[in-house]
Design a protein around this motif. Structure first.
Motif: not given
Length: 248
Positions: A113-122, A147-155
């Motif tokens: 619970a609470g984990h972040l998800i980046v959707p790739t297709a819906a 969006l995933a690249a930004i999350f990587d940048e933010l660790a």
């Protein structure tokens, strides 16, 4: 028989018939589904109401400054039809990039619970998207990699996965869950396919990240954080959205 035939022709009732451009409207706008996130924003920043949008009630769009960037935020409703209707007005008023963030149900038993998800297709188990794009099982999300690249940048810890967009929150049956999981869906929510289809049709940048609340991954529904998210978590998700928005 219901036809889901996409008609690319011009609409009779246009968003511009009901909404007009607003001077100084933020180009990048955050969209939350939780009242407590909007309240957290108003506690952290001096924000002003730059405009309102309609969904049976007037919804304020807040304008504020974060790290030298002018951003907007508004509280939207549940479900594709209303969410996209409001979004259409926001685009007319001046928004160019929109970042949605909100809860989802987890379909992957390994996601806490609470984990972040980046959707790739819906998966398009709703109706709105079929008015914006030709029929298909899924709508691809071209903004997912950015969006995933930004999350990587933010660790930030996150997973990329397909999601299942449904209109019927209380009709997520074991059979449907099994079908979606077999296709690689790790989450279920109510708006992603709709907003992504609308964005592609209108030529706007739409981003979305999710965070797991309840779980439908087992033989029984598990409540998780649904309706019980602590205030500190709302603050965290808002911070993630803010850091992401200023990088867009």
């Amino acid at each position: 028989m219901i036809r889901r035939g996409f008609d690319g022709g011009g609409e009779l009732l246009k968003p511009s018939h009901l909404a007009q451009p607003v001077e100084g409207f933020p180009k990048t706008v955050l969209v939350t589904f939780q009242q407590k996130v909007a309240e957290a924003l108003l506690q952290r920043f001096p924000a002003e109401t730059v405009s309102t949008v309609s969904a049976c009630v007037k919804i304020p769009v807040y304008r504020f400054s974060c790290q030298g960037h002018t951003l907007g935020l508004y509280l939207t409703t549940l479900g594709g039809p209303a969410t996209v209707g409001i979004l259409e007005e926001v685009w007319v008023k001046g928004a160019e990039k929109v970042l949605f963030f909100g809860t989802c149900g987890g379909l992957d038993p390994d996601l806490p619970a609470g984990h972040l998800i980046v959707p790739t297709a819906a998966y398009r188990d709703e109706g709105t998207s079929f008015h914006y794009l030709p029929a298909s099982d899924y709508v691809e999300i071209p903004t997912a990699d950015r969006l995933a690249a930004i999350f990587d940048e933010l660790a930030l810890p996150y997973v990329k996965t397909k999601t299942w967009t449904t209109d019927a929150i209380y009709r997520e049956t074991p059979g449907k869950v099994a079908e979606r999981r077999a296709e690689g869906c790790g989450a279920v929510e109510m708006e992603c396919a709709s907003v992504m289809a609308a964005g592609q049709f209108r030529g706007k940048e739409v981003y979305q990240f999710l965070y797991t609340a309840d779980s439908l991954a087992g033989s029984q529904w598990e409540r998780g954080l649904l309706g019980q998210t602590p205030a500190s978590e709302y603050e965290r998700y808002l911070s993630v959205a803010l850091e992401t928005a200023i990088r867009l």
